[in-house]
Structures are given as structure tokens and as C-alpha cells.
Design a protein around this motif. Structure first.
Motif, PDB file in Angstrom:
ATOM      1  N   MET A   6      29.329  14.346   8.160  1.00 58.62           N
ATOM      2  CA  MET A   6      30.045  15.162   7.166  1.00 58.62           C
ATOM      3  C   MET A   6      29.112  15.575   6.031  1.00 58.62           C
ATOM      4  O   MET A   6      29.187  16.695   5.527  1.00 58.62           O
ATOM      5  CB  MET A   6      31.223  14.369   6.591  1.00 58.62           C
ATOM      6  N   ALA A   7      28.244  14.645   5.628  1.00 61.30           N
ATOM      7  CA  ALA A   7      27.310  14.917   4.532  1.00 61.30           C
ATOM      8  C   ALA A   7      26.383  16.073   4.887  1.00 61.30           C
ATOM      9  O   ALA A   7      26.039  16.900   4.036  1.00 61.30           O
ATOM     10  CB  ALA A   7      26.496  13.665   4.217  1.00 61.30           C
ATOM     11  N   ILE A   8      25.974  16.145   6.136  1.00 57.86           N
ATOM     12  CA  ILE A   8      25.089  17.221   6.588  1.00 57.86           C
ATOM     13  C   ILE A   8      25.864  18.523   6.743  1.00 57.86           C
ATOM     14  O   ILE A   8      25.401  19.602   6.367  1.00 57.86           O
ATOM     15  CB  ILE A   8      24.425  16.818   7.928  1.00 57.86           C
ATOM     16  N   ASN A   9      27.071  18.421   7.278  1.00 54.89           N
ATOM     17  CA  ASN A   9      27.875  19.604   7.591  1.00 54.89           C
ATOM     18  C   ASN A   9      28.358  20.353   6.357  1.00 54.89           C
ATOM     19  O   ASN A   9      28.303  21.578   6.287  1.00 54.89           O
ATOM     20  CB  ASN A   9      29.074  19.165   8.450  1.00 54.89           C
ATOM     21  N   MET A  10      28.824  19.610   5.356  1.00 53.27           N
ATOM     22  CA  MET A  10      29.544  20.234   4.249  1.00 53.27           C
ATOM     23  C   MET A  10      28.722  21.220   3.416  1.00 53.27           C
ATOM     24  O   MET A  10      29.203  22.319   3.118  1.00 53.27           O
ATOM     25  CB  MET A  10      30.148  19.144   3.353  1.00 53.27           C
ATOM     26  N   PRO A  11      27.485  20.895   3.005  1.00 55.86           N
ATOM     27  CA  PRO A  11      26.748  21.874   2.193  1.00 55.86           C
ATOM     28  C   PRO A  11      26.527  23.203   2.916  1.00 55.86           C
ATOM     29  O   PRO A  11      26.476  24.256   2.278  1.00 55.86           O
ATOM     30  CB  PRO A  11      25.407  21.167   1.932  1.00 55.86           C
ATOM     31  N   ILE A  12      26.416  23.146   4.238  1.00 55.79           N
ATOM     32  CA  ILE A  12      26.186  24.366   5.024  1.00 55.79           C
ATOM     33  C   ILE A  12      27.491  25.126   5.220  1.00 55.79           C
ATOM     34  O   ILE A  12      27.620  26.293   4.847  1.00 55.79           O
ATOM     35  CB  ILE A  12      25.559  24.006   6.392  1.00 55.79           C
ATOM     36  N   GLN A  13      28.480  24.451   5.798  1.00 57.79           N
ATOM     37  CA  GLN A  13      29.759  25.105   6.075  1.00 57.79           C
ATOM     38  C   GLN A  13      30.470  25.493   4.786  1.00 57.79           C
ATOM     39  O   GLN A  13      31.076  26.570   4.694  1.00 57.79           O
ATOM     40  CB  GLN A  13      30.656  24.175   6.901  1.00 57.79           C
ATOM     41  N   GLY A  14      30.381  24.637   3.775  1.00 63.53           N
ATOM     42  CA  GLY A  14      31.023  24.933   2.497  1.00 63.53           C
ATOM     43  C   GLY A  14      30.395  26.120   1.789  1.00 63.53           C
ATOM     44  O   GLY A  14      31.093  26.939   1.184  1.00 63.53           O
ATOM     45  N   THR A  15      29.068  26.234   1.866  1.00 62.40           N
ATOM     46  CA  THR A  15      28.398  27.388   1.261  1.00 62.40           C
ATOM     47  C   THR A  15      28.797  28.672   1.977  1.00 62.40           C
ATOM     48  O   THR A  15      29.045  29.707   1.337  1.00 62.40           O
ATOM     49  CB  THR A  15      26.867  27.203   1.295  1.00 62.40           C
ATOM     50  N   ALA A  16      28.889  28.621   3.309  1.00 62.94           N
ATOM     51  CA  ALA A  16      29.335  29.794   4.078  1.00 62.94           C
ATOM     52  C   ALA A  16      30.748  30.195   3.663  1.00 62.94           C
ATOM     53  O   ALA A  16      31.059  31.385   3.523  1.00 62.94           O
ATOM     54  CB  ALA A  16      29.281  29.497   5.575  1.00 62.94           C
ATOM     55  N   ALA A  17      31.608  29.198   3.451  1.00 68.06           N
ATOM     56  CA  ALA A  17      32.985  29.472   3.022  1.00 68.06           C
ATOM     57  C   ALA A  17      33.003  30.124   1.644  1.00 68.06           C
ATOM     58  O   ALA A  17      33.746  31.084   1.401  1.00 68.06           O
ATOM     59  CB  ALA A  17      33.788  28.173   3.001  1.00 68.06           C
ATOM     60  N   ASP A  18      32.176  29.621   0.733  1.00 64.08           N
ATOM     61  CA  ASP A  18      32.114  30.195  -0.615  1.00 64.08           C
ATOM     62  C   ASP A  18      31.622  31.642  -0.581  1.00 64.08           C
ATOM     63  O   ASP A  18      32.126  32.502  -1.304  1.00 64.08           O
ATOM     64  CB  ASP A  18      31.191  29.357  -1.507  1.00 64.08           C
ATOM     65  N   ILE A  19      30.634  31.904   0.269  1.00 56.81           N
ATOM     66  CA  ILE A  19      30.055  33.251   0.347  1.00 56.81           C
ATOM     67  C   ILE A  19      31.096  34.260   0.824  1.00 56.81           C
ATOM     68  O   ILE A  19      31.251  35.339   0.235  1.00 56.81           O
ATOM     69  CB  ILE A  19      28.813  33.255   1.270  1.00 56.81           C
ATOM     70  N   ILE A  20      31.832  33.925   1.886  1.00 57.38           N
ATOM     71  CA  ILE A  20      32.809  34.899   2.394  1.00 57.38           C
ATOM     72  C   ILE A  20      33.980  35.045   1.423  1.00 57.38           C
ATOM     73  O   ILE A  20      34.563  36.124   1.293  1.00 57.38           O
ATOM     74  CB  ILE A  20      33.288  34.556   3.820  1.00 57.38           C
ATOM     75  N   LYS A  21      34.319  33.992   0.692  1.00 54.36           N
ATOM     76  CA  LYS A  21      35.364  34.110  -0.330  1.00 54.36           C
ATOM     77  C   LYS A  21      34.933  35.090  -1.420  1.00 54.36           C
ATOM     78  O   LYS A  21      35.722  35.932  -1.871  1.00 54.36           O
ATOM     79  CB  LYS A  21      35.669  32.738  -0.949  1.00 54.36           C
TER      80      LYS A  21
END
Length: 577
Positions: A486-501
Motif C-alpha cells: 500500500m505504501a508503494i501504491n498510494m503515492p503513485i495511484q493517488g497522484t494520478a487521481a489528483d491529476i485527473i481531478k
């Protein structure tokens, strides 16, 4: 309660409301048709009012709700924004939502309802009214809700400031509220005949598959019963259970375990196909036509802002983010999502956005070089790991490299990679080792991210969105390992989510200036789907592509691929803009 019959009392309240710097509002709607029946207000954190609603009272509230100088606060406001929009009111200056604030502060919580937050944040007992509560009790509950929201706002604001989440809250999450409300109100047009015809075909195929499975089993049994299937596979057919998962009721017959049994007996492959088609039929082909709104002829799904712990949006009622993309019937389902006459479906999809993010976060020279040169990242990875020329990379090798690219960067180990890429564990270990030799920056980034999670107890996106990981300190190895992933996944997936938002917010603001009749109808993680008048296609495509690609600057180019078609499943033409 303010009486709409007493004109003096009613007008005095409206004058008072119009002079406020800010107010809390909380809408009560009917269960049957979701019409607004009343609105509770809290002013100054001290006074509460309940206003029964009819068309005349809404018309008088319109200039107040649309006044940009008056701040509006509330709890889980998306539904309220939708209901007011359906009544011609475009709410302005929403500056606080206590549900969203609570979500940002604790993205792993199970729920963010008022009752829970009143208890955890205010130490107040605020139970829901009983089912048979009197109208007076319901009215009092509504008024008290408005007061609780005000108090929560006062408690949550300093917490957001303390952990540096206020900027994310104000610049991404709050501005996204009206965007999601509008997407839900827009809905998506469905051709139910396509789904009904496909369902008939699938039913025939399921009957044929069932007969085939019964013949292999030597008897008929309930194909939907894991217990009965287990008896057939492991007792009657004598298939070995070595390497299969075990649950409370015995050996697993999950999709993953049936996949392992495909070589042992052909019945496993047939069962996988049966389950896949049965789920597709019940979840989409049969279910979607029943969800079409009779008034609009569209499906109006929910897009949830406060559900996932990474910041990604989710979808429900129905889940339109999980529509199958592969297979004959997956394509058919998407073909049922159609554009009305005179319009086209336009889809804009970020290309490899998460790998572009990790290249930037990791400052990986090799990956950055590949993206800057416009190379196919999966073919490039295959070439480096297998030690072959790009021209010799076959589709099979590229698929394996794709699995490695996404798997390794999300913390997948050798066992998981071996199963996903259908290679041996020894090969998987070698590939992971070679991968990190090629992409040394990625290797360092993953190690540093894990270390940061242990040091701080959380990880975060480029924009400061946090995910807290108390499980990383667990003494249980499996729990600890999952927290590291989860620690590895979140900064990547979360940043992608922020960008499209961020892109959604800007497109939503600019789209009416370019094409007033165009509308956003879906968001599927890295993809935005629009309904666009044919005459405006090029203008809208340019706006969408430019916005998505320029919304943030990474160390590599961001690419948004634009396609159009008569339906979501027929996006053949790619516009060059």
C-alpha cells in the motif's frame, strides 16, 4: 420552524440569511422521489432554523445560494448540490464540507456520517431518529444536524491546517463537488435493446457450458455452489489440491485457484468461463436496463469522493468504472453506452499515467529517457530485461514486460509476478532483479518510500494527500507486507487521481465557453468520457487534450489520447489535435 405562511416571518428570515457571511445548510428530501421537502440552517454557530420547502420558497432562496459572497458549509454536499441544480439553483461558494474534511484526515475510516463524527470529533451522542419518530422529532434532528455540522467545521478546519491538507481540500476536493454532481445529473444514455439481445445470447451459451460441465463431472450439480463444485473437483474427479488456497469451509474454488487447475483438468477452464459470463449477464446485461431512469432515459450512477483510501473516485449504483473492456460481450456492453442523435462520444484517456508519475517521482533516468523519446515503455522494458532488440519484442514478451512494469512498481513479489506473467518463480526473481538493475531510480524510490512509511507512519502524493499505515507496524508478516505494498501504491495511484481531478475541475469550468451543449458523462480512473455535438468535436477535443496534458508539469510528457465514436464501445477514430 419558519412558516412559509407567515410572510413577515419568512421574509425576515430571508433578509437575515442574505446578510450572513456564512451559513450551514442541510437538505431534507423525500425518500420516494428525492424532492426537497425542507432545509435546516445554522447561523453564527448559535441559531438554527428549519424552512419547509415549496417551489416559491426555492425561488426566493436562489439568489442567496448563488451569492458568491456568502460561504456555504455542509456535510456530504454532493447530493444537495444535485437536488438544488435540478431546481435551477447553481450553488456558489461552497467552502466547507465536513464529510470531505474528515475523509482527508482519515481516509481509511469506514464511514463519515454525522453520528460517527459527532461522537469521535465532538464527543457528542447524536443518534439517528427512530423509524417511527414523530415529525417534531425529525424536525428537531434536522435542526440539530445543522448545528453539529457547524461545530464539526470549527473542529476540523484547524486539523486540516495542522497536517497541511487545507490546500488539497480547497483546491481539489471542494471544487470537484459540483463537477461530480453535474456528471451524476447528466447521466449516460443507454440502448437497452443491445443489452437485452446480448443477454439472450449469453443465456444460450451458459446453457451449453452447463451441459458441457455436467458431462465432464458425470452428474448435474449447482454450478453456483462452491461446496458442490469442491466435491466434484477434489472428491469425484480426484484433482490434487496442492498449491491451492484454503478457507474456513475448505479448499478454495476461487477464480485464481481455478486458473491454477486449468492444466490439471479442462473442467476448471469451463467453470471459469461459466462464472465470468454468468456474472457479466447478471451484473450488466440484465441489471443495467432496469436502472435506466424513466424520465431521462439515462443511467445516473454515483461517483463517490470519500470511499477509496488512495484518493481515487469510485462508482456505484451501478459501478460504471468496472464495465468489462475485454471479450466479445465486454465490447457489446460498452456499445450500449450511446451518444444521442447529433452528438458523439468523446473519450480522453491518460496514456501510462502511473508509470509516467513513477518515472518522475523516482527521477529514473532510463524511464524518463524512454518517455521523452516517445518509446513504448513496455517494449523498451522487454528489450532491456530480455536483452533483445526492440524489433524482436513479440506481443507475448511485451505482455510479460507490461505485467512486470505495473506489478513490480506496486510491490508485487516473485510469486505474484510468476502467476500473473505465467512464468516460473525462478524466472520471476531474475526478471525483478534485472528490472531494478535497468531502472535503478525506481528501485531506490521504492526503498525510500517504504522507509518513509516506517518513519512517518504515512505516505503522500505530490499534492500532499496522505494515507496513514498503522498496519506497517503489525507483528503479523502478511499484514505488514500488505501495508508495504500500500505504501508503494498510494503515492503513485493517488497522484494520478489528483491529476485527473484537477483536469476535471478545469475542463468543467472551461467547457461551457467552448461548447455549451457538451457534457462530462463518465470518469473511469484515467479516462474521461464526454457527450459532444458533432459540430464541436474538434474544439472540445483540443480543450480536453490541452487541459489534461498541461494541468501539471512532470519530468516526462503527459499524453492524453482522444478517441470518438457513436458509442463507448466504438471509439475507432482518433482525433489529431
Amino acid at each position: 420552524m419558519i412558516s412559509t405562511q407567515d410572510k413577515n416571518e419568512y421574509n425576515d428570515f430571508l433578509k437575515k440569511l442574505a446578510k450572513e457571511r456564512a451559513f450551514v445548510f442541510n437538505i431534507n428530501s423525500s425518500f420516494s422521489d428525492e424532492k426537497i421537502v425542507g432545509i435546516s440552517f445554522c447561523l453564527n454557530g448559535a441559531e438554527t432554523f428549519y424552512l419547509p420547502i415549496d417551489k416559491k420558497s426555492l425561488a426566493k432562496l436562489k439568489p442567496i445560494f448563488e451569492n458568491r459572497k456568502i460561504e456555504k458549509w455542509g456535510h456530504d454536499l454532493k447530493q444537495s448540490i444535485k437536488l438544488l441544480a435540478q431546481n435551477g439553483i447553481n450553488v456558489q461558494s461552497i467552502t466547507f464540507d465536513t464529510a470531505i474534511a474528515s475523509y482527508l484526515l482519515n481516509p481509511g475510516a469506514r464511514n463519515y456520517n454525522l453520528e460517527t463524527l459527532a461522537s469521535t470529533k465532538l464527543q457528542k451522542d447524536f443518534p439517528l431518529p427512530e423509524k417511527n419518530a414523530s415529525s417534531e422529532d425529525l424536525l428537531e434532528y434536522s435542526r440539530q444536524s445543522a448545528m453539529i455540522i457547524w461545530q464539526l467545521k470549527e473542529a476540523l478546519l484547524p486539523e486540516l491546517e495542522e497536517v497541511n491538507l487545507l490546500k488539497l481540500f480547497k483546491e481539489i476536493e471542494l471544487p470537484l463537488l459540483p463537477v461530480l454532481a453535474e456528471i451524476e445529473n447528466n447521466g449516460v444514455k443507454i440502448n437497452s435493446a443491445i443489452l437485452n439481445n446480448a443477454s439472450k445470447k449469453v443465456t444460450i451459451i451458459l446453457d451449453e457450458l452447463a451441459k458441457k460441465i455436467y458431462k465432464m463431472a458425470g452428474e448435474e450439480f449447482n454450478l453456483d455452489s462452491p461446496i458442490q463444485l469442491r466435491k466434484i473437483l477434489f472428491e469425484k474427479l480426484g484433482i490434487k489440491t496442492q498449491g491451492l488456497s484454503k478457507g474456513k469451509t475448505g479448499v478454495s474454488t476461487s477464480a485464481g485457484d481455478l486458473q491454477k487447475l486449468k492444466k490439471a483438468h479442462p473442467i476448471a477452464g469451463e467453470m471459469l468461463q461459466y462464472r465470468e459470463l454468468a456474472k457479466l449477464n447478471s451484473t450488466y446485461l440484465e441489471a443495467l436496463p432496469k436502472l435506466i431512469d424513466k424520465k431521462t432515459g439515462r443511467i445516473h450512477a454515483d461517483f463517490n469522493q470519500i470511499v477509496t483510501s488512495t484518493g481515487r473516485l469510485s462508482s456505484s449504483n451501478p459501478n460504471l468504472q468496472n464495465i468489462p473492456t475485454k471479450g466479445e460481450f465486454g465490447k457489446v456492453i460498452r456499445e450500449a453506452f450511446i451518444a444521442p442523435a447529433g452528438t458523439k462520444i468523446l473519450a480522453a484517456d491518460y496514456a501510462h499515467i502511473e508509470l509516467r508519475i513513477i518515472a518522475s517521482l523516482a527521477d529514473d533516468e532510463e524511464m524518463i529517457r524512454a518517455f521523452k523519446n516517445g518509446e513504448d515503455i513496455h517494449s523498451q522494458t522487454a528489450s532491456k530485461i530480455w536483452g533483445i532488440d526492440l524489433k524482436d519484442v513479440t506481443p507475448e514478451i511485451r505482455r510479460a514486460a507490461k505485467t512486470i512494469n505495473f506489478g513490480v512498481t506496486y510491490g508485487m513479489g516473485a510469486k505474484g509476478l510468476a502467476e500473473s506473467a505465467e512464468i516460473s518463480i525462478t524466472e520471476a526473481r531474475e526478471f525483478i532483479q534485472k528490472y531494478f538493475e535497468v531502472y535503478e531510480g525506481v528501485s531506490n524510490f521504492l526503498r525510500e518510500t517504504r522507509e518513509k512509511a516506517y518513519d512517518l507512519g504515512y505516505v503522500e502524493t505530490i499534492f500532499g494527500r496522505k494515507r496513514y499505515l498503522p498496519e506497517i507496524f503489525s507483528p503479523i508478516p502478511m499484514v505488514k507486507a500488505e501495508a508495504e505494498r500500500m505504501a508503494i501504491n498510494m503515492p503513485i495511484q493517488g497522484t494520478a487521481a489528483d491529476i485527473i481531478k484537477m483536469a476535471m475541475i478545469k475542463i468543467h469550468r472551461d467547457l461551457p465557453k467552448v461548447s455549451p451543449r457538451s457534457k462530462i458523462i463518465l470518469q473511469v480512473h484515467d479516462e474521461l468520457v464526454f457527450e459532444v455535438p458533432e459540430k464541436d468535436l474538434e474544439k472540445v477535443a483540443k480543450l480536453v487534450k490541452d487541459t489534461m496534458e498541461k494541468i501539471i508539469k512532470l519530468k516526462v510528457p503527459i499524453i492524453a489520447e482522444i478517441k470518438v465514436g457513436n458509442s463507448w464501445g466504438e471509439l475507432k477514430k482518433q482525433l489529431k489535435v
